[in-house]
Design a protein around this motif. Structure first.
Motif, PDB file in Angstrom:
ATOM      1  N   HIS A 281     -10.557  -2.695   9.929  1.00 50.99           N
ATOM      2  CA  HIS A 281      -9.019  -3.205   9.550  1.00 50.99           C
ATOM      3  C   HIS A 281      -8.703  -4.278  10.353  1.00 50.99           C
ATOM      4  N   THR A 345       7.135  -4.192   5.658  1.00 47.72           N
ATOM      5  CA  THR A 345       5.804  -4.856   5.461  1.00 47.72           C
ATOM      6  C   THR A 345       5.633  -5.430   7.179  1.00 47.72           C
ATOM      7  N   TRP A 353       0.254  -5.867   6.399  1.00 49.70           N
ATOM      8  CA  TRP A 353       0.101  -4.581   5.525  1.00 49.70           C
ATOM      9  C   TRP A 353       1.447  -3.854   5.025  1.00 49.70           C
ATOM     10  N   SER A 354       1.328  -2.827   4.340  1.00 47.56           N
ATOM     11  CA  SER A 354       2.327  -2.103   3.895  1.00 47.56           C
ATOM     12  C   SER A 354       2.026  -0.695   4.129  1.00 47.56           C
ATOM     13  N   PRO A 361      -1.302   3.142   5.973  1.00 51.36           N
ATOM     14  CA  PRO A 361      -1.659   1.638   5.811  1.00 51.36           C
ATOM     15  C   PRO A 361      -2.463   1.438   4.405  1.00 51.36           C
ATOM     16  N   GLN A 363      -4.467  -1.592   3.742  1.00 49.51           N
ATOM     17  CA  GLN A 363      -4.693  -2.912   4.255  1.00 49.51           C
ATOM     18  C   GLN A 363      -6.181  -3.233   3.782  1.00 49.51           C
ATOM     19  N   ASP A 364      -6.162  -4.601   4.260  1.00 46.03           N
ATOM     20  CA  ASP A 364      -7.549  -4.922   4.226  1.00 46.03           C
ATOM     21  C   ASP A 364      -8.665  -4.576   5.065  1.00 46.03           C
ATOM     22  N   ALA A 384      -6.742  -4.759   0.289  1.00 49.18           N
ATOM     23  CA  ALA A 384      -5.853  -3.847   0.221  1.00 49.18           C
ATOM     24  C   ALA A 384      -6.140  -2.404  -0.032  1.00 49.18           C
ATOM     25  N   SER A 386      -6.620   1.336   0.065  1.00 52.81           N
ATOM     26  CA  SER A 386      -5.596   2.601   0.232  1.00 52.81           C
ATOM     27  C   SER A 386      -6.327   3.942   0.171  1.00 52.81           C
TER      28      SER A 386
END
Length: 397
Positions: A281, A345, A353-354, A361, A363-364, A384, A386
């Motif tokens: 990440h 965010t 990321w959220s 997180p 995230q990518d 993204a 999860s």
């Protein structure tokens, strides 16, 4: 490094009074009006450098925001958890019960995290996880007061399988330490690799933190897979990389892994790490303005280069700062604080990321290759991503 450093600004008289029971901790807290933050991290052993990087990141983020939380000054407490699961509950209780911390930040080792998780659930103290990816923390044992700023152990490897198969690497051996983090990283690899059409020829493991890899490397050579996929971290990862090359496997069987394999160890691993592919990440070379700024400021502050652990520490500090700002320093208003933390965010060096509903997180995950001593971003392996959050039933705060 002592196992605990207590920083008080009210002088020896206050410390003496408090330690003899003449001054109740609650009164001391009211008088000082400080937020008490406990750091429970490894400062010795194979993960020591990770603990330091996380602490650096936390302090840097809060320092950038004036060095306060919601306008309130901070009192810091530290415990060296030694990456020792058997001491997890005891060390966490030391911070929560004896030092009366408002916030507990820790840790790296997934086994130790389970001790923190137990204490956090029982005490209700706000707990922020800056690294340990143990699934239960944001799955079956999730809690309103527990937030993770890093990853689940299977998150990076959930993005590993497809790129390997896309490269024609359809038969792989998996190798890791046999402990929670290794087992759960395997879950992500197994699910992504088999879904993409790959076959896992064999799973190999050794006890944590054993670094005697030779017998297993000999077995890998005899199996002759298309590739090896793995999970290692810290000093043990550097040794595995060097031993893999020394065994003559580097140029014969491509080495892939969770990005922790090459985080913070590239200098130690040297040329043996060249060409290793990982999914993670974060990457040092991530070409976004926030990352460039972060790396410059971190290097200035600590006279060393940051890595993913520094970033996770930094994001922990950012999350805490933003959450406390939202409730204007009223850490006792738990419902409002948790809502604020859930909805932030984070503008991170890893990219924005959220927070998932399970407090992990979203995230990518990047595909990276080691080139000339750097983790170079090749592309985005998963957008993204999860964690499933399976089994998380969030009770009301």
């Amino acid at each position: 490094m002592t196992t605990r450093r207590l920083v008080l600004s009210r002088g020896a008289a206050l410390v003496g009074a408090a330690s003899t029971g003449l001054l109740l901790p609650q009164i001391a807290r009211a008088q000082s009006n400080k937020i008490r933050v406990g750091l429970m991290l490894p400062y010795t052993g194979t993960f020591a450098q990770l603990g330091v990087a996380i602490e650096n990141g936390v302090r840097m983020a809060i320092g950038e925001r004036g060095g306060k939380l919601g306008g309130r000054e901070i009192e810091w407490f530290k415990v060296d958890d030694e990456s020792e699961p058997s001491k997890g509950v005891e060390n966490a209780n030391r911070l929560v019960q004896r030092d009366k911390v408002d916030v507990l930040i820790g840790t790296v080792h997934s086994g130790v995290q389970m001790g923190i998780q137990r204490v956090a659930r029982e005490s209700g103290v706000l707990s922020l996880i800056p690294n340990a990816g143990v699934h239960a923390a944001t799955r079956a044992l999730c809690a309103p007061n527990v937030f993770r700023t890093s990853f689940t152990n299977s998150q990076p490897t959930l993005a590993l399988g497809k790129p390997m198969v896309d490269k024609g690497l359809k038969k792989a051996v998996w190798i890791t330490w046999k402990y929670a983090a290794g087992d759960e990283a395997f879950e992500g690899f197994r699910d992504s690799y088999t879904k993409a059409g790959g076959t896992i020829v064999k799973e190999l493991g050794l006890p944590f933190p054993n670094v005697e890899f030779q017998a297993l490397l000999t077995e890998i050579a005899s199996l002759r897979p298309d590739a090896v996929a793995c999970f290692f971290a810290g000093g043990g990862a550097a040794k595995f990389i060097k031993d893999y090359a020394a065994a003559g496997l580097k140029d014969k069987i491509p080495l892939w892994g969770s990005g922790f394999l090459t985080e913070g160890v590239l200098d130690a691993a040297g040329a043996a790490a060249e060409g290793i592919m990982t999914t993670m990440h974060y990457a040092d070379s991530l070409d976004i303005p926030k990352n460039k700024q972060f790396r410059l400021e971190y290097a200035k502050a600590f006279k060393m280069q940051p890595d993913v652990y520094s970033v996770q520490g930094y994001d922990t500090g950012v999350l805490l700062s933003q959450g406390m700002a939202a409730v204007k320093g009223d850490i006792g208003n738990k419902q409002a604080l948790y809502k604020a933390l859930e909805t932030q965010t984070i503008d991170s060096p890893r990219g924005k990321w959220s927070m998932s509903k399970a407090h992990n997180p979203v995230q990518d995950i990047y595909l990276r290759r080691v080139e000339k001593g750097d983790n170079k971003v090749i592309g985005v392996a998963a957008k993204a991503l999860s964690d499933s959050g399976a089994g998380c039933k969030m009770a009301a705060a």
